[in-house]
Design an enzyme around this catalytic site. Structure first.
Site, PDB file in Angstrom:
ATOM      1  N   CYS A  57       0.757  -1.408  -0.086  1.00  0.00           N
ATOM      2  CA  CYS A  57       0.169   0.049   0.372  1.00  0.00           C
ATOM      3  C   CYS A  57       0.910   0.961   0.189  1.00  0.00           C
ATOM      4  O   CYS A  57       1.905   0.851   0.911  1.00  0.00           O
ATOM      5  CB  CYS A  57      -1.204  -0.317   1.163  1.00  0.00           C
ATOM      6  SG  CYS A  57      -2.219   1.676   2.078  1.00  0.00           S
ATOM      7  N   CYS A  60       0.520   3.910   2.949  1.00  0.00           N
ATOM      8  CA  CYS A  60       1.180   2.816   4.404  1.00  0.00           C
ATOM      9  C   CYS A  60       2.839   2.795   4.100  1.00  0.00           C
ATOM     10  O   CYS A  60       3.497   3.847   5.466  1.00  0.00           O
ATOM     11  CB  CYS A  60       1.307   1.072   4.253  1.00  0.00           C
ATOM     12  SG  CYS A  60      -1.149   0.563   4.359  1.00  0.00           S
ATOM     13  N   CYS A 405      -2.256   7.048 -14.753  1.00  0.00           N
ATOM     14  CA  CYS A 405      -2.921   5.389 -14.344  1.00  0.00           C
ATOM     15  C   CYS A 405      -3.596   4.900 -15.376  1.00  0.00           C
ATOM     16  O   CYS A 405      -3.334   4.919 -16.641  1.00  0.00           O
ATOM     17  CB  CYS A 405      -4.139   7.244 -14.021  1.00  0.00           C
ATOM     18  SG  CYS A 405      -5.737   6.227 -13.791  1.00  0.00           S
ATOM     19  N   CYS A 408      -6.588   4.836 -16.262  1.00  0.00           N
ATOM     20  CA  CYS A 408      -6.925   5.985 -17.374  1.00  0.00           C
ATOM     21  C   CYS A 408      -6.061   5.296 -19.502  1.00  0.00           C
ATOM     22  O   CYS A 408      -6.996   5.955 -20.206  1.00  0.00           O
ATOM     23  CB  CYS A 408      -5.738   7.125 -17.213  1.00  0.00           C
ATOM     24  SG  CYS A 408      -6.904   8.563 -15.949  1.00  0.00           S
TER      25      CYS A 408
END
Length: 496
Positions: A57, A60, A405, A408
């Protein structure tokens, strides 16, 4: 001789241990828990902050060093721990962990409350320090009172006539609810506050001594009928004063109003006098413009450097040692003072005169307007948004994207095909905007990518968020339903 041979290597090991990097030491201050030992070890600690995380993550990873530093500072008072949910899913599932990172406060192993405080080392430290000890500290002497209010943060002190006071009970209830945000103390001896001219039950708000100034009182007295709600409103309206010190921890609370901020090399830990030099000049000007809907603050430029670069285009060398001044309204409008901050405050007064008169041009983060924009999908930047998306005669489908992204990138060929299909329709525009390099306008909530909105003719101030599928047919069905006119299709998709 034998004894000395054994002692020498031991001394060397101790020296090497002391030379370990601070990051290694701080990581050891975070207790690692799992399915096998969570219940057993957690019950040993009165107050513990647990981070439930996943190693992959990104959020994180960003939190990890801050969490480690906070653990080192809190050692001995609050225990910080972590659980890897990828290997200890049973524990994470038991506590309802559904996203990462999730932080929870435990008391003797019992899930007490979610942690919703700051995620910086300083913020975690301050927040969790307030989780230890009583909700409100009992003050017995004048020396206790002086020691309590002589703090980096503001202090809320209730003074009551005795332990059976009904007001005291309500004060303690409020302290229990608000202790995470503010410092509370109380006394059952009215004489403790007589040096401050207090002779009856009341609540005193002491602003931090480091922020003492000649423009406002350092002590504010609350004498109204005491309820949790009335005390909360009193604190909210008075705790920050005329010009608070904005930090990463309190910025969201300050920005609920239109806010002017002067950013400079502020450091109240090591240079109180120097930090107050520019603050006093802001306050002198602010005192002339009070009551006009604008609040004022000062902040450490280094703490907000990335934000200033991203939101205001400020370079690392802009402003030098002089304050860099911005206004950010609660609606998201941004203004910057381009004139150099003069020591007499005249430049700040001119900036405010122009702001209140509506003469300032808003700062907009924008890529250059494209010289040629002839592709099927029209490129939009912040500076051209009004001209393209808010065109009163055209329906516009606008995609907010990030160049990095993957979702995208996957959508790109479908989106291009959609634009090609509608290329000959004179009343509709298929557009996209890089939401990383351009300010997103008000009314468009972009929290992830891609985010797509439809701005129809006659309702440009009420854009419709697209929540449908991501195939060509899905987009066309949506536009047939929402467009202000009958679509004109072209190419091989006429049958749609």
């Amino acid at each position: 001789m034998a004894a000395s041979v054994h002692l020498f290597p031991t001394c060397v090991c101790l020296v090497l241990l002391c030379r370990l990097p601070a990051a290694v030491c701080s990581r050891r201050d975070v207790l690692e828990l799992g399915d096998a030992d969570f219940d057993y070890l957690a019950t040993e600690h009165e107050t513990m902050l647990v981070k439930f995380y996943a190693p992959w993550c990104g959020h994180c990873k960003k939190l990890a060093p801050e969490f480690d530093r906070a653990a080192t500072r809190l050692k001995g008072s609050v225990r910080l721990a972590k659980v890897d949910c990828t290997t200890h899913s049973e524990t994470c599932g038991r506590f309802g962990v559904s996203g990462y990172p999730t932080l929870k406060i435990f008391r003797y192993g019992r899930d007490s409350a979610p942690y919703d405080g700051p995620r910086t080392a300083e913020g975690i430290y301050q927040y969790m320090k307030k989780q230890t000890g009583p909700d409100s500290v009992l003050l017995r002497t004048k020396e206790d009172l002086q020691a309590f209010v002589n703090n980096y943060d503001a202090s809320i002190v209730g003074v009551f006539s005795g332990a059976d006071s009904s007001r005291l009970a309500e004060f303690l209830n409020a302290a229990g609810l608000l202790r995470e945000q503010f410092r509370f103390a109380h006394s059952t001896d009215l004489q403790l506050a007589e040096d401050h001219g207090i002779h009856s039950e009341c609540v005193l708000l002491f602003r931090p001594p480091r922020l003492s100034n000649t423009f406002e009182d350092s002590l504010v007295v609350f004498k109204d009928y005491l309820t949790i709600g009335s005390l909360r409103r009193f604190i909210r309206d008075h705790i920050y004063g005329l010009c608070p010190h904005m930090t990463l921890e309190n910025r969201d609370r300050l920005r609920v109003r239109d806010l002017l901020t002067a950013y400079y090399d502020l450091d109240y830990h090591h240079n109180v006098r120097g930090s107050n030099y520019w603050r006093n000049r802001v306050m002198k000007v602010a005192s002339k413009y009070g009551g006009r809907g604008l609040t004022y603050s000062v902040a450490n430029k280094k703490d907000f450097l990335s934000e200033l670069e991203d939101d205001f285009g400020l370079g690392t060398s802009d402003g030098g040692e002089l304050p860099f001044v911005t206004i950010r309204t609660r609606l998201g409008h941004k203004y910057t003072m381009r004139e150099e901050f003069t020591r007499d405050g005249q430049s700040l007064e001119r900036f405010l005169d122009d702001y209140f008169a509506g003469r300032l041009k808003r700062y907009v983060k924008s890529e250059p307007v494209p010289e040629r924009n002839t592709a099927d999908v029209k490129m939009v930047v912040a500076e051209s948004f009004d001209d393209v998306v808010n065109d009163p005669d055209k329906d516009v489908l606008i995609q907010f994207y990030s160049p990095s992204c993957p979702h995208c990138k996957k959508l790109e060929p479908v989106y291009r095909e959609l634009a090609h299909t509608l290329y000959y329709d004179p009343k509709i525009v298929i557009a996209k905007m890089n939401a990383v390099e351009n300010d997103v306008p008000l009314g468009y909530d972009v929290q992830g990518f891609p985010t797509i909105y439809f701005a129809p003719v006659g309702k440009k101030d009420e854009p419709v968020r697209y929540e449908g599928g991501r195939e060509l047919r899905d987009f066309l069905n949506f536009l047939k339903r929402e467009a202000s006119h009958s679509l004109v299709l072209s190419g091989s998709k006429d049958e749609l």
